[in-house]
Design an enzyme around this catalytic site. Structure first.
Site, PDB file in Angstrom:
ATOM      1  N   GLU A 106     -12.714  10.214  -4.656  1.00 58.37           N
ATOM      2  CA  GLU A 106     -13.216   9.208  -5.598  1.00 58.37           C
ATOM      3  C   GLU A 106     -12.461   9.247  -6.916  1.00 58.37           C
ATOM      4  O   GLU A 106     -12.201  10.334  -7.450  1.00 58.37           O
ATOM      5  CB  GLU A 106     -14.707   9.472  -5.820  1.00 58.37           C
ATOM      6  CG  GLU A 106     -15.546   8.244  -5.859  1.00 58.37           C
ATOM      7  CD  GLU A 106     -15.473   7.439  -4.561  1.00 58.37           C
ATOM      8  OE1 GLU A 106     -14.650   6.516  -4.469  1.00 58.37           O
ATOM      9  OE2 GLU A 106     -16.250   7.748  -3.643  1.00 58.37           O
ATOM     10  N   HIS A 107     -12.137   8.075  -7.402  1.00 60.55           N
ATOM     11  CA  HIS A 107     -11.340   7.906  -8.627  1.00 60.55           C
ATOM     12  C   HIS A 107      -9.990   8.596  -8.491  1.00 60.55           C
ATOM     13  O   HIS A 107      -9.484   9.242  -9.411  1.00 60.55           O
ATOM     14  CB  HIS A 107     -12.112   8.406  -9.858  1.00 60.55           C
ATOM     15  CG  HIS A 107     -13.262   7.499 -10.193  1.00 60.55           C
ATOM     16  ND1 HIS A 107     -13.104   6.322 -10.905  1.00 60.55           N
ATOM     17  CD2 HIS A 107     -14.580   7.559  -9.852  1.00 60.55           C
ATOM     18  CE1 HIS A 107     -14.286   5.720 -11.008  1.00 60.55           C
ATOM     19  NE2 HIS A 107     -15.199   6.443 -10.364  1.00 60.55           N
ATOM     20  N   ASP A 114      -7.502   6.848  -6.376  1.00 59.42           N
ATOM     21  CA  ASP A 114      -6.443   5.886  -5.988  1.00 59.42           C
ATOM     22  C   ASP A 114      -5.541   5.500  -7.155  1.00 59.42           C
ATOM     23  O   ASP A 114      -4.343   5.336  -6.980  1.00 59.42           O
ATOM     24  CB  ASP A 114      -7.025   4.647  -5.277  1.00 59.42           C
ATOM     25  CG  ASP A 114      -8.114   3.909  -6.037  1.00 59.42           C
ATOM     26  OD1 ASP A 114      -8.515   4.373  -7.128  1.00 59.42           O
ATOM     27  OD2 ASP A 114      -8.555   2.846  -5.544  1.00 59.42           O
ATOM     28  N   ALA A 159     -23.515  -2.852  -4.965  1.00 65.35           N
ATOM     29  CA  ALA A 159     -23.931  -1.620  -4.301  1.00 65.35           C
ATOM     30  C   ALA A 159     -22.784  -0.622  -4.207  1.00 65.35           C
ATOM     31  O   ALA A 159     -22.938   0.461  -3.665  1.00 65.35           O
ATOM     32  CB  ALA A 159     -24.467  -1.934  -2.907  1.00 65.35           C
ATOM     33  N   ASP A 184      -9.872  -0.022  -2.169  1.00 65.06           N
ATOM     34  CA  ASP A 184     -10.854  -0.943  -1.593  1.00 65.06           C
ATOM     35  C   ASP A 184     -10.176  -2.034  -0.774  1.00 65.06           C
ATOM     36  O   ASP A 184     -10.541  -2.302   0.370  1.00 65.06           O
ATOM     37  CB  ASP A 184     -11.693  -1.586  -2.701  1.00 65.06           C
ATOM     38  CG  ASP A 184     -12.449  -0.548  -3.493  1.00 65.06           C
ATOM     39  OD1 ASP A 184     -12.505   0.610  -3.042  1.00 65.06           O
ATOM     40  OD2 ASP A 184     -12.981  -0.892  -4.565  1.00 65.06           O
TER      41      ASP A 184
HETATM   42  C1  GLA Z   1     -13.786   1.248  -7.296  1.00 65.35           C
HETATM   43  C2  GLA Z   1     -12.353   0.786  -7.371  1.00 65.35           C
HETATM   44  C3  GLA Z   1     -11.468   1.624  -6.464  1.00 65.35           C
HETATM   45  C4  GLA Z   1     -11.659   3.096  -6.704  1.00 65.35           C
HETATM   46  C5  GLA Z   1     -13.135   3.471  -6.712  1.00 65.35           C
HETATM   47  C6  GLA Z   1     -13.382   4.893  -7.132  1.00 65.35           C
HETATM   48  O1  GLA Z   1     -14.310   1.011  -6.039  1.00 65.35           O
HETATM   49  O2  GLA Z   1     -12.251  -0.562  -7.002  1.00 65.35           O
HETATM   50  O3  GLA Z   1     -10.122   1.253  -6.629  1.00 65.35           O
HETATM   51  O4  GLA Z   1     -11.024   3.487  -7.880  1.00 65.35           O
HETATM   52  O5  GLA Z   1     -13.872   2.634  -7.584  1.00 65.35           O
HETATM   53  O6  GLA Z   1     -12.867   5.774  -6.208  1.00 65.35           O
END
Ligand code: GLA
Length: 723
Positions: A364-365, A367, A456, A505
């Site tokens: 998470e966080h 990319d 969500a 995403d």
């Molecule tokens: C959101 C962003 C993604 C990613 C996530 C955290 O979904 O769109 O690019 O940074 O947060 O992992």
């Protein structure tokens, strides 16, 4: 004492049933309709149960001697039956299978036949009262049939008007209403070969659906096998849509209007009136009652608080939601029907595309920091029906949240409209497509329907962009592979929508593969699929249902912090991004960052990247315990170092972590609300939901919702059946 008393003012009969007053109060935990009660067979599917306290009966007593020469009374002859829809105490009509519903209709038919054989019966009226708002406290699914020795006033009023209409126009009034609604179209809720459901132009309840036979049929027993099946389907869809409308059990009165039986009062009625069902749902919104109050009851002057063209649109959207949980093939057909409803018929068939939600297992966080992530596509999607136009206009409609239609002129400049923010996503896609030389030669009509809950944290916006870009590319013959679609859509979001998201995403939504996670290197876009074999376990998304605000600015703030930490490290270290470091090297260079908050942000990024590698290896080796451990560590890091969780996500985490059959859990997505993802033993799912709900509710006052994830494919073209 039970009798009929004549009402000279209204020229009808009031059923007076003294015995109903002496009805005993039922014990709270006992249900006479459940097998084992001694009142019904030990097993049954549908069942006719004679009302214990009938107001009408075939052995009525004498009327009380309280009338006069003027005040007439009549014996309360007739019948009151209860029709049990199922032996299951808590099920409801739309949860019954089609086969089961057909049996229910067969039972109505056989009761109708038997009751109408009694020449003293003049009208047979099956109905259902549902929900506490209409006085029903007994949840066991059931309806009733009254067989009256007279034709009730409302039916007589309808018959009289139908007769007048027939004299003037030589057509059945119900057939004519069907035709008017069919021609207008926008109030139709659902239609199959034999039945049509609509909110009639004049209906007095905001959600007062009429479900009418299309063929001129007077009575239930005239339905052939196919019509029985289609009535079953229509009842399932209508009652299912009701429950999806406000996500709550929806109260209603359901009334079967048929022609009279054994009556000489209305010669020729078979020609001018026909079978239909009228629903009267006493709600005007999720928790506001539509009362039948003085004007309605005292003067029969109805007041409908909502234009039914609007409420019909809400019901049609609820219908799609219901179909999405019941039958995807029907859903696809209905989406295209909705498209045609909005944009009209044409020689060219609309095409249908879908793009899924995504969940991130871990990473998470990461990319936007050049590391590894492990997301997967889910099996709920946004759908897009699309058809070319002759001109250079694009029209966009959305079935979920946005009543307004968007018009984009391809000859003009793409501009933001602050009042219609959702249009920025497709506009952003159009902009990057044209910036990259993909120019549209014609316009399109487009309709969206999304199964993905917004806000969500499961990437409804990435799915929106990707389905639009992919569909346009497909229809226009642009050769853009899915990977590039993802990159273009990320660009659209960064540059036009103004959210500096990473690639994860859009990539997951575009490239997802059934049953697999995607181990993606966000610096190089190299990736591999990792089978998600969880054996006896399931992936569960739990939505905090917290209203998220300011998330984009918080997100951009974290991104800024990471850039700053990187810039400080780059003064001495030759690295392109934070994820080029391992945690030891980072610790050794803490001094370079020189700020405790920035250091903690960097520490989350670096350790999370390492956790992704451990997690993917654990998955490959089937070591779910290990996977669970790193998931928990990920949450702690996001909570303490990255600070993107908050009370709701942390509470869900604590509740799930404390549950014995939950092997791993963490927040997923950007944070600040949204969902957690947990790995839970499949047989314990119901209990898990119960326990987590109880704990979460008591600590936050919010209700969580749950989705059992099934990992699906990425963006694709969909086949559909034309109905
Ligand atoms: C959101 C962003 C993604 C990613 C996530 C955290 O979904 O769109 O690019 O940074 O947060 O992992």
């Amino acid at each position: 004492m039970a009798e009929l008393r004549y009402n000279p003012l209204l020229d009808t009969w009031t059923m007076v049933a003294g015995n109903r007053q002496s009805r005993p109060n039922m014990p709270k935990d006992w249900c006479p309709f459940c097998p084992g009660s001694g009142r019904v067979p030990d097993t049954y599917e549908v069942y006719k149960y004679d009302n214990d306290f009938p107001v009408l009966s075939i052995n009525p007593g004498e009327a009380d001697p309280v009338g006069s020469l003027f005040y007439k009374s009549m014996q309360a002859y007739g019948s009151c039956e209860v029709i049990l829809y199922s032996s299951e105490h808590t099920t409801t009509m739309h949860e019954l299978s089609l086969l089961h519903l057909q049996k229910l209709i067969e039972l109505w038919i056989s009761r109708f036949k038997e009751l109408s054989a009694d020449k003293k019966i003049k009208y047979i009226f099956p109905f259902e009262n549902k929900g506490e708002e209409v006085g029903v406290t007994m949840p066991h699914p059931h309806g009733q049939i009254y067989a009256y020795p007279f034709i009730p006033l409302k039916i007589r009023t309808e018959l009289n008007n139908a007769s007048l209409h027939f004299d003037q126009h030589h057509e059945c009034l119900i057939c004519r209403i069907n035709k008017e609604e069919k021609d207008f179209g926008r109030r139709i809720i659902y239609e199959n070969k034999s039945f049509i459901a609509y909110l009639p132009y004049f209906t007095d309840y905001p959600y007062g659906v009429f479900l009418a036979a299309k063929d001129h049929i007077n009575y239930l027993p005239q339905l052939n096998k196919e019509q029985v099946n289609e009535l079953a389907e229509a009842l399932k869809v209508i009652t299912g849509s009701f429950d999806c409308l406000f996500d709550r059990p929806f109260p209603y009165m359901m009334n079967f209007h048929s022609n009279p039986v054994n009556s000489t009062d209305y010669p020729g009625h078979e020609k001018y009136y026909h079978f239909h069902i009228e629903f009267y749902p006493p709600l005007r919104s999720k928790d506001r009652i539509k009362y039948y109050a003085s004007s309605e009851m005292g003067a029969w002057a109805a007041a409908n608080v909502a234009p039914v063209e609007d409420t019909a649109r809400q019901l049609r959207s609820a219908k799609l939601k219901y179909l999405s949980g019941w039958d995807k093939e029907r859903l696809r057909t209905e989406i295209v029907k909705e498209f045609v409803q909005f944009y009209g018929e044409s020689q060219i068939q609309p095409q249908l595309f879908s793009a899924p939600a995504r969940v991130n297992l871990i990473g998470e966080h990461i990319d936007y920091n050049g590391g590894m992530v492990l997301p997967a596509a889910l099996d709920f999607s946004i759908y897009m029906a699309i058809r070319p136009r002759q001109d250079l206009k694009i029209y966009l409609r959305d079935m979920n949240y946005f009543p307004e239609m968007i018009e984009i002129d391809l000859k003009g400049k793409l501009q933001h409209n602050p009042d219609v923010r959702w249009a920025d996503y497709p506009k952003g896609v159009l902009k990057v497509l044209s910036d990259n030389g993909y120019n549209l030669k014609q316009g399109f009509d487009v309709l969206f329907f999304s199964e993905i809950p917004a806000g969500a944290g499961v990437s409804s916006s990435a799915a929106f962009e990707v389905v639009f870009a992919y569909g346009l590319a497909d229809i226009n013959g642009f050769k853009i592979d899915k990977k590039k679609i993802a990159v273009l859509c990320q660009k659209a979001e960064n540059e036009f929508v103004g959210v500096s998201c990473g690639i994860m995403d859009q990539f997951a939504v575009a490239m997802g593969k059934k049953g697999n996670g995607i181990l993606l290197n966000c610096a190089t876009l190299e990736f591999e699929y990792v089978p998600l074999e969880l054996n006896d376990y399931s992936l569960v998304l739990t939505n905090t249902n917290k209203k998220r605000g300011l998330i984009d600015s918080k997100y951009n703030e974290r991104l800024g912090e990471c850039r700053e930490a990187l810039a400080r490290l780059q003064k001495q270290l030759k690295i392109n991004d934070l994820c080029s470091l391992d945690s030891k090297t980072l610790a050794a260079n803490e001094g370079l960052i020189g700020d405790p908050v920035l250091y903690r942000r960097a520490r989350h990024v670096v350790t999370e990247n390492e956790r992704v590698k451990i997690a993917s290896q654990a998955l490959r080796q089937g070591d779910l315990e290990q996977l669970g451990r790193v998931m928990r560590a990920s949450h702690i890091s996001l909570r303490d170092d990255y600070e993107v969780t908050g009370i709701e996500l942390d509470t869900l985490y604590d509740e799930a972590k404390g549950y014995p059959d939950c092997i791993g859990t963490r927040m997923t997505g950007a944070g600040f609300g949204g969902c957690t993802i947990s790995i839970v033993k499949t047989i314990a799912l119901d209990d898990f939901k119960k326990c987590v709900t109880a704990g979460y509710r008591s600590k936050t006052g919010l209700e969580p919702s749950f989705y059992i994830c099934s990992v699906g494919d990425g963006v694709k073209k969909e086949n559909y059946k034309r109905s």
